[in-house]
Scaffold this motif. Structure first.
Motif, PDB file in Angstrom:
ATOM      1  N   MET A   1       3.995   8.831  15.571  1.00  0.00           N
ATOM      2  CA  MET A   1       4.052   7.493  14.994  1.00  0.00           C
ATOM      3  C   MET A   1       4.980   7.423  13.785  1.00  0.00           C
ATOM      4  O   MET A   1       4.976   6.426  13.056  1.00  0.00           O
ATOM      5  CB  MET A   1       2.635   7.048  14.583  1.00  0.00           C
ATOM      6  N   LYS A   2       5.715   8.520  13.564  1.00  0.00           N
ATOM      7  CA  LYS A   2       6.593   8.602  12.380  1.00  0.00           C
ATOM      8  C   LYS A   2       5.785   8.362  11.105  1.00  0.00           C
ATOM      9  O   LYS A   2       6.191   7.627  10.208  1.00  0.00           O
ATOM     10  CB  LYS A   2       7.760   7.620  12.481  1.00  0.00           C
ATOM     11  N   ALA A   3       4.615   8.988  11.053  1.00  0.00           N
ATOM     12  CA  ALA A   3       3.698   8.824   9.925  1.00  0.00           C
ATOM     13  C   ALA A   3       3.265  10.200   9.420  1.00  0.00           C
ATOM     14  O   ALA A   3       3.705  11.236   9.939  1.00  0.00           O
ATOM     15  CB  ALA A   3       2.488   7.998  10.354  1.00  0.00           C
ATOM     16  N   TYR A   4       2.386  10.193   8.393  1.00  0.00           N
ATOM     17  CA  TYR A   4       2.030  11.457   7.742  1.00  0.00           C
ATOM     18  C   TYR A   4       0.566  11.503   7.322  1.00  0.00           C
ATOM     19  O   TYR A   4       0.028  10.523   6.796  1.00  0.00           O
ATOM     20  CB  TYR A   4       2.858  11.657   6.457  1.00  0.00           C
TER      21      TYR A   4
ATOM     22  N   LEU B   1      -5.236   2.442  10.947  1.00  0.00           N
ATOM     23  CA  LEU B   1      -5.459   1.378   9.962  1.00  0.00           C
ATOM     24  C   LEU B   1      -4.310   1.329   8.959  1.00  0.00           C
ATOM     25  O   LEU B   1      -3.829   0.241   8.611  1.00  0.00           O
ATOM     26  CB  LEU B   1      -6.784   1.612   9.228  1.00  0.00           C
ATOM     27  N   ALA B   2      -3.886   2.495   8.503  1.00  0.00           N
ATOM     28  CA  ALA B   2      -2.776   2.554   7.546  1.00  0.00           C
ATOM     29  C   ALA B   2      -1.542   1.850   8.105  1.00  0.00           C
ATOM     30  O   ALA B   2      -0.906   1.036   7.417  1.00  0.00           O
ATOM     31  CB  ALA B   2      -2.453   4.013   7.215  1.00  0.00           C
ATOM     32  N   LEU B   3      -1.225   2.137   9.347  1.00  0.00           N
ATOM     33  CA  LEU B   3      -0.044   1.529   9.965  1.00  0.00           C
ATOM     34  C   LEU B   3      -0.216   0.013  10.078  1.00  0.00           C
ATOM     35  O   LEU B   3       0.732  -0.746   9.852  1.00  0.00           O
ATOM     36  CB  LEU B   3       0.208   2.160  11.335  1.00  0.00           C
ATOM     37  N   ASP B   4      -1.418  -0.439  10.397  1.00  0.00           N
ATOM     38  CA  ASP B   4      -1.681  -1.879  10.481  1.00  0.00           C
ATOM     39  C   ASP B   4      -1.509  -2.556   9.126  1.00  0.00           C
ATOM     40  O   ASP B   4      -1.161  -3.741   9.048  1.00  0.00           O
ATOM     41  CB  ASP B   4      -3.091  -2.139  11.008  1.00  0.00           C
ATOM     42  N   LEU B   5      -1.776  -1.798   8.042  1.00  0.00           N
ATOM     43  CA  LEU B   5      -1.687  -2.367   6.697  1.00  0.00           C
ATOM     44  C   LEU B   5      -0.327  -2.127   6.040  1.00  0.00           C
ATOM     45  O   LEU B   5      -0.119  -2.513   4.887  1.00  0.00           O
ATOM     46  CB  LEU B   5      -2.809  -1.789   5.820  1.00  0.00           C
TER      47      LEU B   5
ATOM     48  N   VAL C   1      -1.519   8.733   4.984  1.00  0.00           N
ATOM     49  CA  VAL C   1      -2.941   8.908   4.700  1.00  0.00           C
ATOM     50  C   VAL C   1      -3.101  10.222   3.953  1.00  0.00           C
ATOM     51  O   VAL C   1      -2.733  11.279   4.464  1.00  0.00           O
ATOM     52  CB  VAL C   1      -3.787   8.942   5.989  1.00  0.00           C
ATOM     53  N   THR C   2      -3.618  10.154   2.729  1.00  0.00           N
ATOM     54  CA  THR C   2      -3.828  11.385   1.968  1.00  0.00           C
ATOM     55  C   THR C   2      -5.199  11.957   2.305  1.00  0.00           C
ATOM     56  O   THR C   2      -6.133  11.225   2.643  1.00  0.00           O
ATOM     57  CB  THR C   2      -3.727  11.148   0.450  1.00  0.00           C
TER      58      THR C   2
ATOM     59  N   ILE D   1       0.847  -1.190   0.000  1.00  0.00           N
ATOM     60  CA  ILE D   1       0.000   0.000   0.000  1.00  0.00           C
ATOM     61  C   ILE D   1       0.882   1.238   0.000  1.00  0.00           C
ATOM     62  O   ILE D   1       1.729   1.409   0.886  1.00  0.00           O
ATOM     63  CB  ILE D   1      -0.943   0.004   1.211  1.00  0.00           C
ATOM     64  N   SER D   2       0.688   2.087  -0.995  1.00  0.00           N
ATOM     65  CA  SER D   2       1.455   3.336  -1.045  1.00  0.00           C
ATOM     66  C   SER D   2       0.882   4.342  -0.055  1.00  0.00           C
ATOM     67  O   SER D   2       1.614   5.125   0.547  1.00  0.00           O
ATOM     68  CB  SER D   2       1.445   3.925  -2.456  1.00  0.00           C
TER      69      SER D   2
END
Length: 293
Positions: free
Chosen positions: A141-144, A99-103, A108-109, A68-69
């Motif tokens: 979470m080092k996410a965006y 959810l994105a992190l789980d996948l 998340v755009t 998943i991009s």
């Protein structure tokens, strides 16, 4: 071609219009390496996917040799302009990021609404408050959360992002939105937003007339545009028109060159929102990108 790129190619699964699992198969068939999936409602709503379902979906995606991009977490309406709904929207956005992190993706755009020109106004402050909370959550979470370009110029968007105090809210760069709506230069936009670009779309289009971005994206106190009206606006081509890659006014030589210059090595994700033959257009788009390799 004048530029050589090695970025992985993604496809928005929903562009096929056949559901998630069939769309994933189609993505593999057309030659994509990754996928972006809407995760707001229906089968992909985080509330409808327990831990076991998430593991099963990730395993299925892995079995296809895909990753998943990004997930799409656009909650519609006016983004985060309306304070009365922001608590709910911010909470839902956080659950989509979980959810994105789980996948297996950190992105998340989303659309946040048009950033107002008036920095001292209430709407700017409301959007800023919501985005600062999202920034803090994502950064932890080092996410965006990646804002899609289009409603405003790159310079104006950068000015807003610079006030948030981090990169947890960053950019999903869509060159066609700029060409079609603001008339901004995508290549220069990439360079301006270089510190924030974490995901990109590959889409093409033309601008026929100057259009108020509020007519396309809606705004608080201005008549909103729902998806049906946007689709009608695009299909009639009165103000702008989305076209297959290479047939519009996005200069992909310059766009890809700019992405390479800033060191972007993430996904080039194909989005096809209109047209009677999305699969055919997406197959051609994959080959178009591969011609730069």
């Amino acid at each position: 071609m004048s530029v050589n790129i090695r970025n992985p190619i993604g496809v928005i699964v929903d562009s096929f219009g056949v559901g998630v699992k069939e769309g994933l198969k189609k993505a593999k068939e057309v030659g994509a390496e990754g996928v972006q999936i809407y995760a707001v409602s229906g089968e992909m709503d985080p509330a409808n996917l327990n831990a076991a379902a998430r593991r099963e979906l990730k395993a299925y995606i892995d079995s296809l040799g895909l990753e998943i991009s990004a997930l799409c977490g656009d909650l519609g309406g006016h983004g985060f302009q309306d304070k009365s709904v922001n608590v709910e929207k911010v909470e839902k956005s956080k659950r989509i990021l979980d959810l994105a992190l789980d996948l297996g993706t950190t992105i998340v755009t989303t659309h946040i609404g048009i950033v107002p020109e008036d920095r001292d106004g209430e709407v700017f402050a409301v959007m800023q408050e919501a985005c600062r909370e999202l920034n803090e959550y994502a950064s932890s979470m080092k996410a965006y959360f990646a804002i899609e370009t289009g409603p405003e110029t790159a310079a104006h968007l950068k000015g807003f992002l610079d006030t948030l105090g981090g990169r947890g809210v960053s950019v999903n760069f869509d060159p066609a939105n700029m060409v079609m709506v603001t008339g901004d230069d995508p290549a220069e936009g990439v360079r301006l937003l270089k510190d924030y670009v974490v995901h990109t779309h590959v889409k093409d289009g033309i601008r026929r007339k100057v259009v108020d971005p509020r007519m396309v994206y809606g705004a608080l106190g201005y008549e909103p545009m729902d998806h049906a009206k946007i689709a009608e606006m695009v299909s009639t081509g009165q103000f702008f028109r989305e076209l297959p890659l290479g047939e519009g006014n996005v200069d992909f030589d310059r766009y890809f060159t700019a992405l390479k210059e800033i060191g972007y090595n993430g996904y080039l994700t194909i989005e096809r929102e209109v047209g009677d033959q999305p699969e055919t257009d997406i197959r051609k788009a994959v080959q178009f990108i591969k011609s730069y390799r």
